[in-house]
Design a protein around this motif. Structure first.
Motif, PDB file in Angstrom:
ATOM      1  N   ARG A 118       0.824  -1.219   0.000  1.00  0.00           N
ATOM      2  CA  ARG A 118       0.000   0.000   0.000  1.00  0.00           C
ATOM      3  C   ARG A 118       0.854   1.263   0.000  1.00  0.00           C
ATOM      4  O   ARG A 118       0.364   2.338  -0.332  1.00  0.00           O
ATOM      5  N   PHE A 119       2.095   1.142   0.387  1.00  0.00           N
ATOM      6  CA  PHE A 119       2.987   2.302   0.391  1.00  0.00           C
ATOM      7  C   PHE A 119       3.412   2.612  -1.037  1.00  0.00           C
ATOM      8  O   PHE A 119       3.599   1.716  -1.855  1.00  0.00           O
ATOM      9  N   SER A 120       3.601   3.889  -1.329  1.00  0.00           N
ATOM     10  CA  SER A 120       4.010   4.332  -2.651  1.00  0.00           C
ATOM     11  C   SER A 120       5.408   3.826  -2.976  1.00  0.00           C
ATOM     12  O   SER A 120       6.311   3.903  -2.140  1.00  0.00           O
ATOM     13  N   GLN A 121       5.567   3.347  -4.198  1.00  0.00           N
ATOM     14  CA  GLN A 121       6.899   2.953  -4.675  1.00  0.00           C
ATOM     15  C   GLN A 121       7.652   4.137  -5.249  1.00  0.00           C
ATOM     16  O   GLN A 121       8.862   4.084  -5.394  1.00  0.00           O
ATOM     17  N   THR A 122       6.944   5.206  -5.563  1.00  0.00           N
ATOM     18  CA  THR A 122       7.571   6.322  -6.267  1.00  0.00           C
ATOM     19  C   THR A 122       7.938   7.495  -5.369  1.00  0.00           C
ATOM     20  O   THR A 122       8.682   8.360  -5.784  1.00  0.00           O
ATOM     21  N   SER A 123       7.418   7.526  -4.149  1.00  0.00           N
ATOM     22  CA  SER A 123       7.692   8.664  -3.279  1.00  0.00           C
ATOM     23  C   SER A 123       7.993   8.208  -1.851  1.00  0.00           C
ATOM     24  O   SER A 123       7.245   7.421  -1.284  1.00  0.00           O
ATOM     25  N   THR A 124       9.076   8.728  -1.318  1.00  0.00           N
ATOM     26  CA  THR A 124       9.402   8.443   0.078  1.00  0.00           C
ATOM     27  C   THR A 124       8.680   9.412   1.014  1.00  0.00           C
ATOM     28  O   THR A 124       8.761   9.279   2.222  1.00  0.00           O
ATOM     29  N   LEU A 125       7.987  10.390   0.433  1.00  0.00           N
ATOM     30  CA  LEU A 125       7.307  11.405   1.229  1.00  0.00           C
ATOM     31  C   LEU A 125       5.847  11.070   1.492  1.00  0.00           C
ATOM     32  O   LEU A 125       5.159  11.836   2.167  1.00  0.00           O
ATOM     33  N   GLN A 126       5.366   9.950   0.966  1.00  0.00           N
ATOM     34  CA  GLN A 126       3.987   9.546   1.210  1.00  0.00           C
ATOM     35  C   GLN A 126       3.966   8.446   2.250  1.00  0.00           C
ATOM     36  O   GLN A 126       4.549   7.385   2.063  1.00  0.00           O
ATOM     37  N   GLY A 127       3.278   8.724   3.348  1.00  0.00           N
ATOM     38  CA  GLY A 127       3.123   7.737   4.396  1.00  0.00           C
ATOM     39  C   GLY A 127       1.706   7.205   4.418  1.00  0.00           C
ATOM     40  O   GLY A 127       0.879   7.538   3.587  1.00  0.00           O
ATOM     41  N   ILE A 128       1.442   6.369   5.407  1.00  0.00           N
ATOM     42  CA  ILE A 128       0.114   5.778   5.592  1.00  0.00           C
ATOM     43  C   ILE A 128      -0.284   5.952   7.044  1.00  0.00           C
ATOM     44  O   ILE A 128       0.527   5.791   7.953  1.00  0.00           O
ATOM     45  N   LYS A 129      -1.549   6.260   7.257  1.00  0.00           N
ATOM     46  CA  LYS A 129      -2.115   6.364   8.598  1.00  0.00           C
ATOM     47  C   LYS A 129      -3.210   5.313   8.702  1.00  0.00           C
ATOM     48  O   LYS A 129      -4.166   5.320   7.939  1.00  0.00           O
ATOM     49  N   VAL A 130      -3.072   4.380   9.624  1.00  0.00           N
ATOM     50  CA  VAL A 130      -4.088   3.366   9.863  1.00  0.00           C
ATOM     51  C   VAL A 130      -4.903   3.828  11.068  1.00  0.00           C
ATOM     52  O   VAL A 130      -4.378   3.942  12.173  1.00  0.00           O
ATOM     53  N   HIS A 131      -6.162   4.106  10.820  1.00  0.00           N
ATOM     54  CA  HIS A 131      -7.030   4.636  11.867  1.00  0.00           C
ATOM     55  C   HIS A 131      -7.514   3.532  12.806  1.00  0.00           C
ATOM     56  O   HIS A 131      -7.520   2.353  12.440  1.00  0.00           O
ATOM     57  N   ALA A 132      -7.911   3.924  13.993  1.00  0.00           N
ATOM     58  CA  ALA A 132      -8.358   2.979  15.015  1.00  0.00           C
ATOM     59  C   ALA A 132      -9.584   2.187  14.586  1.00  0.00           C
ATOM     60  O   ALA A 132      -9.808   1.080  15.088  1.00  0.00           O
ATOM     61  N   ASN A 133     -10.361   2.714  13.649  1.00  0.00           N
ATOM     62  CA  ASN A 133     -11.557   1.993  13.205  1.00  0.00           C
ATOM     63  C   ASN A 133     -11.293   1.113  11.981  1.00  0.00           C
ATOM     64  O   ASN A 133     -12.220   0.563  11.396  1.00  0.00           O
ATOM     65  N   ALA A 134     -10.034   0.966  11.600  1.00  0.00           N
ATOM     66  CA  ALA A 134      -9.674   0.084  10.481  1.00  0.00           C
ATOM     67  C   ALA A 134      -9.888  -1.368  10.890  1.00  0.00           C
ATOM     68  O   ALA A 134     -10.039  -1.695  12.074  1.00  0.00           O
ATOM     69  N   ASP A 135      -9.890  -2.242   9.909  1.00  0.00           N
ATOM     70  CA  ASP A 135     -10.028  -3.670  10.159  1.00  0.00           C
ATOM     71  C   ASP A 135      -8.949  -4.122  11.152  1.00  0.00           C
ATOM     72  O   ASP A 135      -7.788  -3.720  11.048  1.00  0.00           O
ATOM     73  N   ASP A 164       6.958  -3.260  14.764  1.00  0.00           N
ATOM     74  CA  ASP A 164       7.802  -4.044  15.669  1.00  0.00           C
ATOM     75  C   ASP A 164       9.013  -4.639  14.952  1.00  0.00           C
ATOM     76  O   ASP A 164      10.075  -4.813  15.550  1.00  0.00           O
ATOM     77  N   LYS A 165       8.863  -4.921  13.669  1.00  0.00           N
ATOM     78  CA  LYS A 165       9.948  -5.495  12.871  1.00  0.00           C
ATOM     79  C   LYS A 165      10.865  -4.423  12.295  1.00  0.00           C
ATOM     80  O   LYS A 165      11.844  -4.740  11.609  1.00  0.00           O
ATOM     81  N   GLY A 166      10.546  -3.151  12.530  1.00  0.00           N
ATOM     82  CA  GLY A 166      11.392  -2.059  12.061  1.00  0.00           C
ATOM     83  C   GLY A 166      11.202  -1.698  10.595  1.00  0.00           C
ATOM     84  O   GLY A 166      12.082  -1.085   9.988  1.00  0.00           O
ATOM     85  N   LEU A 167      10.046  -2.059  10.019  1.00  0.00           N
ATOM     86  CA  LEU A 167       9.804  -1.786   8.611  1.00  0.00           C
ATOM     87  C   LEU A 167       9.067  -0.479   8.375  1.00  0.00           C
ATOM     88  O   LEU A 167       9.131   0.067   7.268  1.00  0.00           O
ATOM     89  N   ILE A 168       8.365   0.010   9.384  1.00  0.00           N
ATOM     90  CA  ILE A 168       7.670   1.293   9.288  1.00  0.00           C
ATOM     91  C   ILE A 168       7.984   2.125  10.519  1.00  0.00           C
ATOM     92  O   ILE A 168       8.384   1.606  11.558  1.00  0.00           O
ATOM     93  N   SER A 169       7.767   3.436  10.397  1.00  0.00           N
ATOM     94  CA  SER A 169       8.237   4.373  11.416  1.00  0.00           C
ATOM     95  C   SER A 169       7.274   4.596  12.581  1.00  0.00           C
ATOM     96  O   SER A 169       7.688   5.102  13.617  1.00  0.00           O
ATOM     97  N   GLN A 170       6.014   4.230  12.420  1.00  0.00           N
ATOM     98  CA  GLN A 170       5.021   4.477  13.471  1.00  0.00           C
ATOM     99  C   GLN A 170       4.191   3.215  13.708  1.00  0.00           C
ATOM    100  O   GLN A 170       3.966   2.428  12.786  1.00  0.00           O
ATOM    101  N   GLN A 171       3.691   3.080  14.910  1.00  0.00           N
ATOM    102  CA  GLN A 171       2.834   1.940  15.268  1.00  0.00           C
ATOM    103  C   GLN A 171       1.581   1.899  14.389  1.00  0.00           C
ATOM    104  O   GLN A 171       1.074   0.828  14.079  1.00  0.00           O
ATOM    105  N   ASP A 172       1.114   3.063  13.955  1.00  0.00           N
ATOM    106  CA  ASP A 172      -0.108   3.140  13.144  1.00  0.00           C
ATOM    107  C   ASP A 172       0.182   3.510  11.688  1.00  0.00           C
ATOM    108  O   ASP A 172      -0.666   4.045  10.995  1.00  0.00           O
ATOM    109  N   GLY A 173       1.371   3.223  11.221  1.00  0.00           N
ATOM    110  CA  GLY A 173       1.723   3.476   9.824  1.00  0.00           C
ATOM    111  C   GLY A 173       2.971   4.311   9.694  1.00  0.00           C
ATOM    112  O   GLY A 173       4.073   3.838   9.921  1.00  0.00           O
TER     113      GLY A 173
END
Length: 82
Positions: free
Chosen positions: A16-33, A45-54
């Motif tokens: 789901r993360f952009s392959q073309t831009s390092t400036l686009q992040g993702i926010k997973v909201h509390a009401n997500a699946d 936890d595996k160190g692949l993303i910068s925030q617990q929610d994206g």
């Protein structure tokens, strides 16, 4: 090691993360699946993303996302020519 459901959810999150831009992040909201929330947390936890929610992909996350995209491109059948 076979691909279990949790790994598949993490791969789905990575692509789901952009392959073309390092400036686009993702926010997973509390009401997500709940599976999306759990997969996002595991990626953090595996160190692949910068925030617990994206957030943003880490350098390792970029590599993993690139590999995930490559694998999907290989496994996806080509579209028939029109």
């Amino acid at each position: 090691m076979p691909c279990n459901h949790e790994i598949a959810e993490e791969i789905n999150m990575l692509i789901r993360f952009s392959q073309t831009s390092t400036l686009q992040g993702i926010k997973v909201h509390a009401n997500a699946d709940s599976e999306v929330i759990a997969a996002t947390s595991r990626l953090f936890d595996k160190g692949l993303i910068s925030q617990q929610d994206g957030g943003y992909l880490t350098p390792l996350g970029h590599e993993a996302a690139d590999q995930a995209h490559c694998l999907l491109n290989i496994l996806t059948p080509p579209k028939p020519a029109a």
